[in-house]
Structures are given as C-alpha cells and as structure tokens.
Design a protein around this motif. Structure first.
Motif, short mmCIF file in Angstrom:
data_model
loop_
_atom_site.label_atom_id
_atom_site.label_comp_id
_atom_site.label_asym_id
_atom_site.label_seq_id
_atom_site.Cartn_x
_atom_site.Cartn_y
_atom_site.Cartn_z
N HIS A 190 0.85 -1.20 0.00
CA HIS A 190 0.00 0.00 0.00
C HIS A 190 0.88 1.24 0.00
O HIS A 190 2.08 1.18 0.27
CB HIS A 190 -0.94 0.00 1.20
CG HIS A 190 -0.26 -0.22 2.51
ND1 HIS A 190 0.14 -1.48 2.95
CD2 HIS A 190 0.13 0.65 3.50
CE1 HIS A 190 0.73 -1.38 4.12
NE2 HIS A 190 0.75 -0.09 4.48
N HIS A 191 0.29 2.37 -0.29
CA HIS A 191 1.03 3.61 -0.48
C HIS A 191 1.83 3.97 0.79
O HIS A 191 1.28 3.96 1.90
CB HIS A 191 0.07 4.76 -0.81
CG HIS A 191 0.71 5.92 -1.50
ND1 HIS A 191 1.65 6.72 -0.89
CD2 HIS A 191 0.56 6.42 -2.77
CE1 HIS A 191 2.04 7.66 -1.72
NE2 HIS A 191 1.41 7.49 -2.88
N PRO A 192 3.11 4.30 0.65
CA PRO A 192 3.93 4.60 1.83
C PRO A 192 3.46 5.81 2.63
O PRO A 192 3.79 5.93 3.81
CB PRO A 192 5.33 4.85 1.23
CG PRO A 192 5.09 5.16 -0.21
CD PRO A 192 3.89 4.37 -0.60
N LEU A 193 2.68 6.70 2.02
CA LEU A 193 2.23 7.89 2.75
C LEU A 193 1.15 7.57 3.79
O LEU A 193 0.85 8.41 4.64
CB LEU A 193 1.75 8.97 1.79
CG LEU A 193 2.85 9.66 0.97
CD1 LEU A 193 2.28 10.76 0.11
CD2 LEU A 193 3.95 10.22 1.88
N HIS A 194 0.56 6.36 3.74
CA HIS A 194 -0.35 5.97 4.83
C HIS A 194 0.41 5.94 6.16
O HIS A 194 -0.16 6.20 7.21
CB HIS A 194 -0.97 4.61 4.55
CG HIS A 194 -1.94 4.60 3.41
ND1 HIS A 194 -2.93 5.55 3.25
CD2 HIS A 194 -2.07 3.75 2.35
CE1 HIS A 194 -3.62 5.29 2.16
NE2 HIS A 194 -3.13 4.22 1.60
N ALA A 195 1.68 5.61 6.09
CA ALA A 195 2.50 5.54 7.30
C ALA A 195 2.91 6.93 7.79
O ALA A 195 3.47 7.07 8.88
CB ALA A 195 3.75 4.70 7.04
N LYS A 196 2.60 7.96 7.01
CA LYS A 196 2.93 9.33 7.39
C LYS A 196 1.68 10.17 7.67
O LYS A 196 1.75 11.40 7.73
CB LYS A 196 3.77 9.98 6.29
CG LYS A 196 5.13 9.32 6.10
CD LYS A 196 5.97 10.04 5.06
CE LYS A 196 7.34 9.39 4.91
NZ LYS A 196 8.18 10.09 3.90
N GLY A 197 0.55 9.49 7.79
CA GLY A 197 -0.66 10.19 8.23
C GLY A 197 -1.66 10.54 7.16
O GLY A 197 -2.64 11.25 7.44
N TYR A 198 -1.49 10.05 5.95
CA TYR A 198 -2.41 10.38 4.85
C TYR A 198 -3.40 9.23 4.63
O TYR A 198 -3.01 8.14 4.19
CB TYR A 198 -1.64 10.61 3.55
CG TYR A 198 -0.75 11.82 3.54
CD1 TYR A 198 -1.17 13.02 2.96
CD2 TYR A 198 0.52 11.78 4.11
CE1 TYR A 198 -0.34 14.14 2.94
CE2 TYR A 198 1.35 12.89 4.10
CZ TYR A 198 0.91 14.06 3.51
OH TYR A 198 1.74 15.16 3.49
#
Length: 453
Positions: A263-271
């Motif tokens: 899954h998109h790595p930006l989910h881990a940065k709050g998106y």
C-alpha cells in the motif's frame, strides 16, 4: 434463490423450524453457528476462564461466558469474506464478460485492494484487465515510485497518461505548454487538462468497454448511492464496475492487514487518501494517525468515520460557484465533454500555423485581429461562436493562433499571460490587447473600431 415445495402431510414443522431450514439453506450450517453464541466454539468460554475475561465477556443464561471480542473478530472475518467474494464476483463479470476491462489505478487504499484481487484472479497476468495511471505532474514523488514497486511485485505494466502533447514524466514540458500555475489560475481547466482529458484518452486508447474503479459509498454523500455496476458518464454509456462499492474504509485497511497487501507509503505518514501533493494533507494535520506495519497507530477514527477518507484531499480548493471542491471531475456527469478538437475549424477565422506566420502578420504593415487561444480553455470555447460571428463582418482580417504550445513566444510578442487574449495589430506593428471580459460579436467589433480610430 431457493424454493421449497412441501405437502402438509410430510412437512409437519413449526414456523420457527421452517425459518431455520431456510436460513440453513441460504447461509450454510457453519455460517448459522456464528450467530448462535451457545453453539460457537470461538465466542464461548468456560466459567473457569471468565475471571480473566471480565472486560470483554458477558454471563450467559447457563452460566458460561460469551467473549465479545472473539465474537466481533469472528463477525469481522465473516464480513471480509463476504465482501471479498462479492468484489471478486464483480471483477469476474467485468473481466470475462467484457472484451477490454481497464482499471484506472490511483494507488490509494481501495485501489491497492483491487490490484491485489486482480492479481489473485490472474487477470493482470493474462491481460484481461489493463491498468492505467494518470500522472498529473503534481503527484507526490512517492506515488510513481510506489507504482513501480507494485508493477514489479504483481508482474504487470501500467499504461501512464498525462496532459495532451506532453511526454510522460516531463514536468518541464508540461510547465512550458500549460504553465506551472495553471491549477492556481483555473482549477477547472487544470482538472480538465491534467485529469479528465488524459483519463478519457487513456480509456479510448485502451479500447475500454468496462471501467473498474475503487469508489465506495463510504467516501461521502456524492457517492452514497453507487452500486457495483453502473453506466459511466464518460464515453456515452461505458460500463463501470465498482467492486468495493459497499466497503467501509475500515474494511479496506482490515483487508490490507489480513493479506499484507502493498500500500502507499504515505499511509505511514498520516495520509488516509493520496492525491496531488499541492492540495493533500494528513488527517489529523499533525500526522498522529498512521497505518504502519499493517496496523493503526494513534486514534483511527479520524480516518474511518463516514466520509472522512477524502477529508485531506482538495484542501484550499473551491469550485467556480464557491462551493468546496470534493471531486476532480473524472467521475461526474458531463465529464465526457472534454474538448478533443480545435476551435474555429471553419469560417472566416484564419489560422496562423507557426511563430513565423504570426510575426509576418505583425510586421506586414496591415491591421488585423488575432485571438491567442488554447482549445482546451473553457473561455476560449465559450467565445467560439461569437468570435466566428464577428469575423464574418469584420473590417480587418481575423486570425487565430494557438498559444498554449508557444507560451514564451506569445508572452513576448502577443501580450499573453492567459487564454483567450485578443490583440489588435496596428499598421505600425504595435500590438494592442483587448482588456475586457465581454466577448460578444458586438464587443469585438467595438474593440476593432476603437483601435482603428
């Protein structure tokens, strides 16, 4: 559907027994047991174990204890299994009953689930489902990197489309042709140029007859009534398959966690959802909610509440009527009207095909009117008929020059910062810009008259 035929003499059952028989036929015995705590091995614990289960268990009539957390987990698993089967069935219809199923993949959470399912079902490998991606030139850098990652992981190659006339991946060429600040100047035209037109062109070039996409009812009221299949507004009746239409965002992340789906790595940065970098923010803005290593960190409700998935999208953007922007234009009615032809193809408006042709008119010593335009610009489109009408009776030659492909030239020689720009060319070679927003045939005639005075 199941139909039961019986004679009273050989079916002496009560209504309760009959209902149970129907339920068993529809759901199967194993499914029925999940709704009957007294029969479920998972959701029932002994009195001996109840002392450690007080916070999650309830005493039952026979003294045993019902484990709520175990029951909830079992119920979630049942729901995911049903949603998975439902989604796979719709994808089977889309990929096998149509000749060219195409999946426009935005690489958000739901789309990664669909990609996973298409891979599991073999449709990416056998080509029954094509994947296309629209690069707006304003995506997060992580987005295209993630595309390359899943291409390698799942063994497919996506077709990438971008603004017309610009090579894939060439941001400098996009800036030169359309302007780096097009989205600030006219968000509707930005959507048309960077999203809707390449999206439609991609569907056409892929010969799409069924479009697969990841919209869900949970995403908000604009999508609250979508079904798994519908006719798209794009392409005049193109079939649209929404395989996860009935999923919540919690379902989506539960499924990603269950199968450890890339899954998109930006989910881990709050998106929770990912679009253009220019108008997408974390939710909450401090990034305290994250999806890391297939589990949530922080309070997950800001992501999972109804209509919250896209709260971080289109931030600071408004539609022409002042309303808050919630859609990019791809999935709305009327999106099929994106312009795919030139303006003033017939009539008295003459074409200047090159910079040299335009300079020749400027230096000719003769008066003329030149419209600097872009065929995709809604304001240029809006004045097409009136400018044609004016040209029929104009007292000077009337020309058109496509300026979006020669931005530096028209900025230097033709007063052009935006489209359309109407110029009166004087006999001494000076170029006078028409500064009014009024664009009727009479307005153009008045401009000509005042410029020749």
């Amino acid at each position: 559907f199941f139909f039961f035929s019986y004679r009273k003499s050989n079916f002496p059952c009560t209504m309760k027994a009959y209902t149970a028989a129907v339920a068993a036929a529809l759901l199967g015995a194993s499914a029925i047991s999940a709704f009957a705590p007294t029969l479920s091995g998972v959701a029932r614990v002994s009195n001996a174990a109840s002392a450690t289960q007080q916070s999650t268990a309830l005493a039952m009539a026979d003294g045993d204890v019902f484990d709520q957390e175990a029951y909830i987990a079992e119920s979630k698993e049942m729901r995911l299994k049903h949603l998975e089967e439902q989604a796979m069935f719709s994808l089977k219809i889309a990929c096998e009953n149509y000749g060219n199923a195409v999946f426009p993949n935005a690489l958000i959470a739901g789309d990664t689930v669909i990609t996973h399912l298409l891979h599991r079902m073999g449709y990416l490998k056998d080509g029954k489902a094509k994947v296309m991606v629209v690069d707006t030139f304003h995506l997060f850098p992580e987005t295209m990197d993630f595309l390359r990652e899943i291409e390698e992981s799942y063994g497919f190659k996506a077709e990438v489309f971008c603004a017309e006339g610009v090579p894939v991946g060439d941001k400098a060429a996009y800036d030169a042709k359309y302007g780096a600040n097009l989205w600030k100047e006219d968000i509707e035209q930005y959507d048309k140029v960077c999203k809707v037109e390449p999206f439609q062109r991609g569907l056409k070039e892929c010969n799409t007859d069924c479009m697969i996409n990841g919209r869900t009812r949970w995403q908000g009221f604009e999508r609250a009534w979508i079904d798994q299949f519908e006719n798209a507004p794009i392409g005049g009746g193109l079939a649209k398959c929404n395989p996860i239409a009935y999923w919540t965002l919690e379902d989506t992340f539960d499924y990603i966690a269950k199968y450890e789906i890339p899954h998109h790595p930006l989910h881990a940065k709050g998106y929770p959802s990912i679009g253009d970098a220019k108008d997408t923010i974390p939710i909450p803005e401090d990034g305290s909610t994250r999806f890391v290593d297939f589990k949530f960190e922080g309070d997950k409700t800001p992501w999972l509440d109804y209509a919250s998935e896209r709260k971080g999208r289109f931030v600071g953007l408004a539609n022409k009527d002042g309303s808050t922007k919630t859609e990019c234009g791809i999935h709305v009615a009327g999106a099929e009207q994106t312009f795919d032809r030139d303006l003033w193809e017939e009539g008295k408006v003459q074409n200047l095909a090159s910079n040299d042709d335009a300079l020749e008119v400027i230096k000719s010593g003769k008066e003329a009117i030149v419209a600097v335009y872009a065929p995709w610009c809604q304001f240029c489109q809006g004045m097409e008929d009136e400018f044609s009408k004016y040209a029929e009776s104009a007292g000077v030659p009337v020309y058109k020059f496509r300026g979006d492909e020669e931005r530096e030239f028209v900025q230097e020689f033709m007063n052009t910062e935006s489209f359309p720009t109407i110029n009166f060319i004087k006999s001494d070679g000076s170029v006078v810009k028409y500064d009014s927003e009024a664009r009727s045939a009479d307005d153009f005639a008045s401009f000509e008259k005042s410029s020749t005075a």
